[in-house]
Design an enzyme around this catalytic site. Structure first.
Site, PDB file in Angstrom:
ATOM      1  N   TYR A 193     -11.071 -49.834 -42.611  1.00 14.41           N
ATOM      2  CA  TYR A 193     -12.234 -50.696 -42.415  1.00 14.41           C
ATOM      3  C   TYR A 193     -12.433 -51.005 -40.934  1.00 14.41           C
ATOM      4  CZ  TYR A 193     -15.258 -54.821 -43.005  1.00 14.41           C
ATOM      5  OH  TYR A 193     -16.286 -55.731 -42.937  1.00 14.41           O
ATOM      6  N   SER A 251     -17.904 -55.961 -37.593  1.00 13.97           N
ATOM      7  CA  SER A 251     -17.001 -57.015 -38.054  1.00 13.97           C
ATOM      8  C   SER A 251     -16.088 -57.390 -36.897  1.00 13.97           C
ATOM      9  CB  SER A 251     -16.170 -56.522 -39.244  1.00 13.97           C
ATOM     10  OG  SER A 251     -15.078 -57.390 -39.501  1.00 13.97           O
ATOM     11  N   ALA A 269     -11.522 -49.176 -38.402  1.00  9.39           N
ATOM     12  CA  ALA A 269     -11.999 -47.961 -37.741  1.00  9.39           C
ATOM     13  C   ALA A 269     -13.483 -47.747 -37.998  1.00  9.39           C
ATOM     14  CB  ALA A 269     -11.198 -46.756 -38.220  1.00  9.39           C
ATOM     15  N   ALA A 270     -13.909 -47.941 -39.237  1.00  7.53           N
ATOM     16  CA  ALA A 270     -15.317 -47.741 -39.579  1.00  7.53           C
ATOM     17  C   ALA A 270     -16.206 -48.731 -38.840  1.00  7.53           C
ATOM     18  CB  ALA A 270     -15.511 -47.868 -41.085  1.00  7.53           C
ATOM     19  N   ASP A 307     -28.262 -44.943 -52.985  1.00  2.00           N
ATOM     20  CA  ASP A 307     -26.884 -44.841 -52.511  1.00  2.00           C
ATOM     21  C   ASP A 307     -26.938 -44.318 -51.082  1.00  2.00           C
ATOM     22  OD1 ASP A 307     -24.275 -44.304 -51.894  1.00  2.00           O
ATOM     23  OD2 ASP A 307     -23.892 -43.006 -53.620  1.00  2.00           O
TER      24      ASP A 307
END
Length: 237
Positions: free
Chosen positions: A144, A131, A146-147, A52
């Site tokens: 998403y 992305s 922002a990440a 993980d």
């Protein structure tokens, strides 16, 4: 044995295709993912490590196991990630933290574990995954976006920091890719995404893996701090 590449998110749609592509090209591959069963079916010739990567300790363990199995890495590709589609009002604190952890923190932890090894080994290649929405943003994907924007900033900072050590650090920022997970999205959202792609189709995983293998290959030796975006012409805000 070919040059060793570590791939995180190796059992996902893009990751699975990439592991197979790299094995076919003669690389030695360690695939890291949450699912042992999925890893075992991804590529029998690759080493699988279950971890993980939202945990820094787990990321370090995964890299240690990869090195023990296959030696110091030439390449790292960080594909581990996840996404939700929901308006800002519905984004909970838990969802915000999850999307930052799985997309950005997991990338940081993998980079922090691998880059010193590449420095000690005289160089290497890193490809992160952002992305198109990390570049232009997207409605109903605030966390998403922002990440993935954070991944771009991290990539560019480390490209400068590690250039003296002959380590290149680049990103791919795909547009909409037709993976099994994406097929499960709301049809109206999918149509909205398709309508903004001038080439008139979603990307296939191979459209992304070809960009990644280019950045890992000999023709990309002078590329660093770059964001390569296979998006079919989707540049609209």
């Amino acid at each position: 044995m070919g040059e060793h590449v570590i791939v995180t998110g190796a059992a996902g749609g893009i990751g699975r295709q990439l592991v197979r592509d790299l094995v076919d090209r003669g690389f030695t591959v360690t695939g890291v993912d949450l699912s042992r069963e999925a890893l075992e079916t991804t590529a029998p010739d690759a080493t699988g490590v279950v971890a993980d990567l939202t945990s820094s300790a787990e990321a370090q363990r995964a890299v240690d196991e990869a090195v023990a199995a296959n030696g110091l890495p030439f390449g790292l590709v960080t594909l581990a990630g996840n996404n939700t589609v929901e308006p800002l009002d519905d984004v909970t604190d838990e969802t915000w933290r999850f999307l930052l952890d799985v997309n950005l923190s997991s990338t940081f932890y993998a980079l922090r574990a691998v880059l010193p090894l590449m420095r000690a080994n005289g160089g290497g290649r890193v490809v992160t995954t952002s992305s198109i929405v990390g570049i232009r943003g997207n409605a109903n994907q605030a966390a998403y976006s922002a990440a993935k924007a954070g991944v771009v900033g991290l990539t560019r900072a480390l490209a400068v920091e590690y250039a003296p050590h002959q380590v290149t650090v680049n990103a791919v920022a795909p547009g909409a890719v037709m993976t099994d997970r994406v097929r499960g999205y709301d049809p109206a959202h999918l149509q909205e995404q398709l309508d903004r792609i001038p080439l008139g189709r979603f990307a296939e995983p191979t459209d992304v893996t070809r960009a990644i293998t280019f950045l890992l290959g000999p023709d990309a030796g002078f590329f660093t701090g770059q964001v390569l975006s296979p998006n079919g012409g989707d540049h609209t805000a």
